[in-house]
Design an enzyme around this catalytic site. Sequence first.
Site: not given
Length: 364
Positions: A221, A325, A178, A250, A114, A118, A180-181
Amino acid sequence: MLYSSLLRSVLFRLPAETAHELALKSLASAPSFVTSSLARRYQRSPFGKLKRFGLMFDNPVGLAAGFDKDGIGLLALASLGFGFIEAGTVTFHPQPGNPKPRLFRLPLDQALINRAGFNNEGAEAFVRRVSKARPDCVLGVSIGKSKVTPFEDAVADYLKTFDLVNDVADYIAVNVSSPNTPRLRELQHGEHLDQLLGALQKRNRELAEKHGQKLKPFLLKLSPDLSDDELTDAISVAQRREIAGVIATNTTTDRSHLQTDANLVARYGEGGLSGAPLKTRATTMVSKIYKMTGGTLPVIGVGGIFTANDAFEMIAAGASLIQIYTGFIYEGPSIVANINDGLRRIVSREGFVSLDEAVGSGVQ
């Protein structure tokens, strides 16, 4: 069985994010008699109440952040038997996330990729919603940096989000890991992490004193891609800033040892990998944290947990609680009860009187 034999095959024919949204909205719209029926079927407390960082948990199995970012299905999710739910990740500013498609299944690997980024409606909308429909279990809220916020203003951005979600959260997960940012993972390191956690704890004390409440537990995290030296530094900062616990881990950016065709994986592009391929790495990291802290810093283990055996391995490595998850996506709603029931049998079989006795039992 219905999920694995029928519903999963239907959902897996849909694009991954479409299926996710459909499942979450279906849960959110479930009438109360349905959620009550689910609760009677799935809720478990196999070890009695578990005390972790000042909170009481019905069981050790939680839902990881990312499944319900906006808190729309928390009541129904709680009825599936989770001991706790971590909502979010929530940011101060509403944001659409990265362009679609941004969620991909790797069934051969029991994994997901993924790069959602966010996507959420913002902290203010989250608080309004959750204030009206709070789940009957421990609720954690994961907070992250808004993409539009410059890196140098990250601390102020986190503080504004914390100010908003403080009243509805039992604990706060500080997501600095994360992939992804842009630049977010830099906040895991050295002075950046120290400044962020120091500012959050200062505000935590101010709010607690103002409202006559206890300090809100903060959990950090971390990424599974940290080196040993980076992990040691991050844990040192967490202990110095009196962080209540760590979430390990993560998603990873690593793509090695996958069964899925490499060309297909390459077409999916960037993003965090979760699921079974992460299990060994996450479990090893939990063990490292347990060793370096002597078991004094509670760890929530997450990564590749599909069965009670997976969960027990994580607990024996030092996890006080676990989160799922990707396993929830692949195994369906019965996974929580199955893990809890299986854990009870394994703990008894291994000769432990309580779950607490099993925590860290596999660490040499």
